[in-house]
Enzyme design. Structure first.
Site, PDB file in Angstrom:
ATOM      1  CG  HIS A  28      10.050  -6.405  -8.531  1.00 46.51           C
ATOM      2  ND1 HIS A  28      10.626  -6.898  -8.312  1.00 46.51           N
ATOM      3  CD2 HIS A  28       8.736  -6.916  -9.469  1.00 46.51           C
ATOM      4  CE1 HIS A  28      10.142  -8.387  -7.515  1.00 46.51           C
ATOM      5  NE2 HIS A  28       9.028  -8.137  -8.198  1.00 46.51           N
TER       6      HIS A  28
ATOM      7  CG  ASP B 202       1.471  -9.350 -11.007  1.00 52.92           C
ATOM      8  OD1 ASP B 202       0.525  -9.795 -11.320  1.00 52.92           O
ATOM      9  OD2 ASP B 202       1.302  -8.164 -10.076  1.00 52.92           O
TER      10      ASP B 202
HETATM   11  N1  COA Z   1       4.298   3.265 -12.637  1.00 54.41           N
HETATM   12  C1  COA Z   1       4.533   4.534 -11.529  1.00 54.41           C
HETATM   13  N2  COA Z   1       5.564   5.392 -11.126  1.00 54.41           N
HETATM   14  C2  COA Z   1       6.243   4.053 -10.343  1.00 54.41           C
HETATM   15  C3  COA Z   1       6.073   2.941 -10.732  1.00 54.41           C
HETATM   16  C4  COA Z   1       4.710   2.428 -10.999  1.00 54.41           C
HETATM   17  N3  COA Z   1       4.526   1.148 -11.530  1.00 54.41           N
HETATM   18  N4  COA Z   1       6.611   1.980  -9.680  1.00 54.41           N
HETATM   19  C5  COA Z   1       7.488   2.796  -9.267  1.00 54.41           C
HETATM   20  N5  COA Z   1       7.383   4.056  -9.550  1.00 54.41           N
HETATM   21  C6  COA Z   1       7.784   4.898  -9.384  1.00 54.41           C
HETATM   22  C7  COA Z   1       7.655   6.166  -8.090  1.00 54.41           C
HETATM   23  O1  COA Z   1       6.913   6.402  -8.562  1.00 54.41           O
HETATM   24  C8  COA Z   1       8.924   6.414  -7.725  1.00 54.41           C
HETATM   25  O2  COA Z   1       9.374   7.117  -7.765  1.00 54.41           O
HETATM   26  P1  COA Z   1      10.131   8.235  -6.665  1.00 54.41           P
HETATM   27  O3  COA Z   1      11.479   8.235  -6.103  1.00 54.41           O
HETATM   28  O4  COA Z   1      10.617   9.733  -8.254  1.00 54.41           O
HETATM   29  O5  COA Z   1       9.190   8.956  -6.095  1.00 54.41           O
HETATM   30  C9  COA Z   1      10.132   5.488  -7.425  1.00 54.41           C
HETATM   31  O6  COA Z   1       8.988   4.240  -8.996  1.00 54.41           O
HETATM   32  C10 COA Z   1      10.276   3.585  -7.411  1.00 54.41           C
HETATM   33  O7  COA Z   1       9.056   3.788  -6.520  1.00 54.41           O
HETATM   34  P2  COA Z   1       8.275   2.861  -5.125  1.00 54.41           P
HETATM   35  O8  COA Z   1       7.093   2.534  -4.870  1.00 54.41           O
HETATM   36  O9  COA Z   1       9.031   3.281  -3.882  1.00 54.41           O
HETATM   37  O10 COA Z   1       9.374   1.343  -5.510  1.00 54.41           O
HETATM   38  P3  COA Z   1       9.089  -0.054  -4.036  1.00 54.41           P
HETATM   39  O11 COA Z   1      10.067  -0.809  -4.238  1.00 54.41           O
HETATM   40  O12 COA Z   1       8.072   0.445  -2.717  1.00 54.41           O
HETATM   41  O13 COA Z   1       7.149  -0.312  -4.909  1.00 54.41           O
HETATM   42  C11 COA Z   1       5.780  -1.369  -6.615  1.00 54.41           C
HETATM   43  C12 COA Z   1       7.374  -1.025  -5.655  1.00 54.41           C
HETATM   44  C13 COA Z   1       6.038  -2.483  -7.703  1.00 54.41           C
HETATM   45  C14 COA Z   1       5.320  -1.938  -5.388  1.00 54.41           C
HETATM   46  C15 COA Z   1       6.384  -0.688  -6.909  1.00 54.41           C
HETATM   47  O14 COA Z   1       6.883  -0.336  -8.575  1.00 54.41           O
HETATM   48  C16 COA Z   1       4.023  -0.591  -7.699  1.00 54.41           C
HETATM   49  O15 COA Z   1       3.813   0.229  -7.007  1.00 54.41           O
HETATM   50  N6  COA Z   1       3.894  -1.266  -8.876  1.00 54.41           N
HETATM   51  C17 COA Z   1       2.114  -1.239  -9.225  1.00 54.41           C
HETATM   52  C18 COA Z   1       2.394  -2.134  -8.606  1.00 54.41           C
HETATM   53  C19 COA Z   1       2.771  -3.494  -9.028  1.00 54.41           C
HETATM   54  O16 COA Z   1       2.686  -3.331 -10.267  1.00 54.41           O
HETATM   55  N7  COA Z   1       2.708  -4.254  -8.149  1.00 54.41           N
HETATM   56  C20 COA Z   1       2.792  -5.544  -8.436  1.00 54.41           C
HETATM   57  C21 COA Z   1       4.455  -6.067  -8.368  1.00 54.41           C
HETATM   58  S1  COA Z   1       4.730  -7.311  -8.706  1.00 54.41           S
END
Ligand code: COA
Length: 384
Positions: free
Chosen positions: A270, A321
């Site tokens: 998140h 979710d």
């Molecule tokens: N699975 C695997 N790795 C994840 C992850 C996931 N669901 N969510 C975050 N990470 C990792 C990223 O790969 C990143 O690692 P790195 O620094 O080694 O590259 C780190 O955690 C930070 O992630 P990032 O994508 O930059 O975070 P964000 O704040 O931009 O994105 C979300 C937040 C929610 C979009 C992201 O966690 C995600 O895509 N989750 C899956 C989709 C989801 O469940 N969405 C519903 C949100 S309520």
């Protein structure tokens, strides 16, 4: 001089990517404390609301800033009930929507088209916008349930005015009254999804409302933003993942393979929470209970196994979710309606924020940090 082909690597960004940590609006609607895992709506803790409140009370709270008195709640229930009927043209639109369309796309299109049949569409006064907010909150569940039935060639089921929004949704969708337990669980799910500060879809709604476009336009944009897999689309994808894994003993191998391929695991992580998402505490409980009640604990067991493994390997927690899909699935709801259910709830928060934006509006127009070339000479097409 740099050319477009020969440009230097961009410097490190001055602003965090994805507006992380940027405060883009003042709001009194809700707050997320991502360090301590606290979520409040108008000062009230989400755990208190999930325990004691109802979705209709939350709708009033998000629009008016306080819990309703009994007669105010009754009045809102009555207004929602009378606004539920869809114009015949919208039913026809849904009937003519390709059966294999994504329900989120059908919902987005229907909400946009609903504006045609509302004479008050341009009335952005608080009174006018509240009236539209009431209509949309009442009509979103009807659109979702109607599309789901029409695509299967089933007769529509009229809403029952004696039922609340959650029960009515299940009734209109399945054609039979839900049990009290199912209705209460869905009601709490709607409470938990109602608002979440400046999430991507709410921000979208505020940006659109900030141009003084109408409420339908702002909500249409918000639905589009919610549909993406990084936002509300994640709940459907979590259930697809569980179906693909199939059994708890396959979870570890599946996860290792997915992480090795750098896949994002749906339902984890998140932008704001760096600890447990308080909403997932409730959804986890429901996932476990519903599984036990139905004698099918497989989905919950896979979820728990993945949760342990993800924490051990990535220190990531489940988000809102993660567990919801397993609850809806066991209620017999089709997978592609999970994200529309999120919208059926979040309409309350979107419209709360739209009302707040209109009340104290200033156009939302940030800047981009330009990292492209400058001074590039125009080359006539025959010389390129
Ligand atoms: N699975 C695997 N790795 C994840 C992850 C996931 N669901 N969510 C975050 N990470 C990792 C990223 O790969 C990143 O690692 P790195 O620094 O080694 O590259 C780190 O955690 C930070 O992630 P990032 O994508 O930059 O975070 P964000 O704040 O931009 O994105 C979300 C937040 C929610 C979009 C992201 O966690 C995600 O895509 N989750 C899956 C989709 C989801 O469940 N969405 C519903 C949100 S309520």
């Amino acid at each position: 001089m740099d050319t477009a082909e020969n440009k230097p690597a961009p410097a490190a960004p001055k602003q965090p990517a994805g507006l992380e940590g940027v405060v883009a609006a003042q709001s009194s609607i809700g707050d997320v404390d991502g360090t301590n895992g606290v979520l409040i709506y108008q000062g009230l803790d989400i755990h208190d609301l999930a325990e004691h409140s109802t979705f209709e009370e939350i709708v009033f709270l998000l629009w008016h800033g306080r819990l309703p008195k009994r007669e105010e709640l009754e009045a809102l229930r009555g207004e929602l009930s009378s606004a539920m009927k869809l114009p015949g043209e919208i039913i026809e639109l849904l009937r003519n929507t390709p059966r294999d369309s994504e329900p989120m796309d059908a919902l987005r299109t229907a909400v946009s088209a609903l504006a045609f049949y509302d004479e008050g569409v341009r009335d952005l006064s608080r009174e006018g916008a509240l009236r539209t907010a009431t209509r949309l909150t009442a009509q979103l569940p009807v659109v979702v349930a109607s599309f789901a039935r029409l695509r299967d060639g089933r007769q529509l089921v009229d809403a029952d005015p004696s039922l609340n929004l959650a029960s009515n949704f299940l009734y209109m969708l399945k054609g039979e009254r839900p049990t009290e337990r199912e209705a209460r669980i869905l009601d709490v799910c709607l409470i938990l999804h109602a608002d979440h500060e400046l999430n991507a879809s709410t921000f979208t709604a505020r940006v659109i409302a900030g141009t003084l476009a109408d409420v339908y336009g702002a909500v249409t944009g918000a639905i589009a933003a919610l549909s993406g897999p990084l936002h509300g689309g994640a709940n459907t994808n979590v259930m697809k993942m569980l179906l693909e894994i199939g059994s708890p003993d396959k979870a570890e191998e599946w996860l290792q393979d997915a992480l090795a391929r750098k896949k994002k695991i749906m339902g984890f992580g998140h932008r704001v929470y760096k600890t447990e998402d308080p909403r997932s505490v409730w959804l986890r409980r429901f996932s476990k209970e519903v599984g036990e009640e139905r004698g099918e604990t497989r989905w919950f067991e896979i979820l728990e196994r993945l949760r342990e493994l993800m924490f051990a390997s990535k220190k990531l927690y489940p988000n809102v979710d993660y567990y919801s899909g397993s609850v809806y699935y066991q209620f017999g709801i089709p997978l592609d309606l999970f994200t529309p259910i999120f919208a059926v709830s979040r309409i309350s928060g979107w419209t709360g924020h739209i009302l707040e934006q209109y009340a104290n509006n200033r156009l939302i127009r940030p800047r981009a940090e330009y990292v492209g070339p400058r001074g590039v000479r125009y080359v006539p097409i025959e010389e390129r």
